[in-house]
Scaffold this motif. Structure first.
Motif, PDB file in Angstrom:
ATOM      1  N   TYR A 155      62.976  51.616   8.253  1.00 60.28           N
ATOM      2  CA  TYR A 155      61.961  51.044   9.131  1.00 60.28           C
ATOM      3  C   TYR A 155      62.274  49.595   9.493  1.00 60.28           C
ATOM      4  O   TYR A 155      62.004  49.161  10.609  1.00 60.28           O
TER       5      TYR A 155
ATOM      6  N   ARG B 269      64.753  49.797  12.263  1.00 58.93           N
ATOM      7  CA  ARG B 269      64.098  50.134  13.539  1.00 58.93           C
ATOM      8  C   ARG B 269      63.382  48.918  14.122  1.00 58.93           C
ATOM      9  O   ARG B 269      63.429  48.684  15.325  1.00 58.93           O
ATOM     10  N   ALA B 270      62.705  48.162  13.288  1.00 59.92           N
ATOM     11  CA  ALA B 270      61.988  46.983  13.759  1.00 59.92           C
ATOM     12  C   ALA B 270      62.959  45.957  14.337  1.00 59.92           C
ATOM     13  O   ALA B 270      62.671  45.317  15.350  1.00 59.92           O
TER      14      ALA B 270
ATOM     15  N   LEU C 201      64.057  46.714  17.852  1.00 60.67           N
ATOM     16  CA  LEU C 201      63.076  46.433  18.902  1.00 60.67           C
ATOM     17  C   LEU C 201      63.456  45.185  19.691  1.00 60.67           C
ATOM     18  O   LEU C 201      63.070  45.037  20.848  1.00 60.67           O
TER      19      LEU C 201
ATOM     20  N   TRP D  58      53.488  52.123  13.087  1.00 58.14           N
ATOM     21  CA  TRP D  58      54.417  51.113  12.609  1.00 58.14           C
ATOM     22  C   TRP D  58      55.424  50.730  13.691  1.00 58.14           C
ATOM     23  O   TRP D  58      55.840  51.564  14.510  1.00 58.14           O
ATOM     24  N   LEU D  59      55.834  49.486  13.682  1.00 56.25           N
ATOM     25  CA  LEU D  59      56.896  49.035  14.591  1.00 56.25           C
ATOM     26  C   LEU D  59      58.139  49.886  14.366  1.00 56.25           C
ATOM     27  O   LEU D  59      58.511  50.175  13.231  1.00 56.25           O
ATOM     28  N   GLY D  60      58.733  50.271  15.444  1.00 58.24           N
ATOM     29  CA  GLY D  60      59.936  51.105  15.352  1.00 58.24           C
ATOM     30  C   GLY D  60      59.605  52.570  15.528  1.00 58.24           C
ATOM     31  O   GLY D  60      60.364  53.307  16.134  1.00 58.24           O
TER      32      GLY D  60
ATOM     33  N   ARG E  57      56.715  52.173  19.937  1.00 56.63           N
ATOM     34  CA  ARG E  57      57.326  51.065  20.675  1.00 56.63           C
ATOM     35  C   ARG E  57      56.460  50.574  21.830  1.00 56.63           C
ATOM     36  O   ARG E  57      56.929  49.826  22.675  1.00 56.63           O
TER      37      ARG E  57
END
Length: 195
Positions: A11, A14-15, A18, A90-92, A95
């Motif tokens: 995670y 992924r963040a 962004l 959650w972020l990721g 989006r």
């Protein structure tokens, strides 16, 4: 610990990705009508709540949502779901902005309104065309017998003797044909007036 199996690491990765995405973007939305059914499309994994709201508020019913159409922008939680939390927010994983589901639904409704207007126009044009075709048919064919209305065409062209022959033919086939009798009397009166 294997890095690929470390959930917090995944995670976090992924963040960080962004940062590579633009700050704003447009997402493809579509509204389709197939028969009596309206389909709204979104390029996200849509929550049931959003699909139900589309079904209830679409100006054309029945209506349903097709998700992941035209792209994959992650989950599309509602603002209410954002408040509740969960991995979809959650972020990721998500989006898009918090109000994205509401904005996209509003846009779909506006698109459906435009589609409704276009479909109404097409229906009206079709009815007008059918009415014109019916009038053209009635102008050239007797509405009771369906026979070509040559007598009236001859009368329009002041060919009364030809019109009389047509009406006499119809009366020979059906001696009780009142309209042919009336038209025959009219054509005979015209020949007496003009000839």
């Amino acid at each position: 610990v294997v890095r690929g199996a470390d959930l917090p690491y995944l995670y976090a990765e992924r963040a960080i990705k962004l940062n590579d995405y633009p700050e704003t973007t447009t997402v493809p939305l579509q509204v389709l009508a197939i028969g009596d059914v309206t389909i709204g499309t979104m390029p996200c994994e849509v929550f049931t709540e959003t699909g139900l709201e589309w079904r209830e508020t679409s100006p054309i019913k029945p209506a349903f949502i097709v998700e992941l159409a035209g792209g994959s922008y992650g989950y599309l939680p509602t603002p209410r779901q954002h408040k509740l939390g969960g991995y979809e927010t959650w972020l990721g994983t998500n989006r898009l902005e918090i109000e994205a589901s509401e904005k996209m639904l509003k846009e779909l409704r506006e698109m459906a309104d435009e589609l409704t207007y276009a479909l109404d126009r097409l229906t009206l044009e079709k009815k007008h065309k059918e009415a014109e075709q019916r009038l053209a048919h009635l102008a050239h064919y007797d509405q009771l017998t369906g026979l070509p209305n040559l007598g009236l065409l001859y009368e329009d062209r002041e060919r009364y003797h030809d019109a009389i022959k047509c009406y006499e033919t119809v009366i020979r086939r059906d001696p009780n044909h009142l309209r042919a009798k009336l038209y025959l009397e009219d054509a005979l009166a015209c020949t007496r007036m003009f000839y």
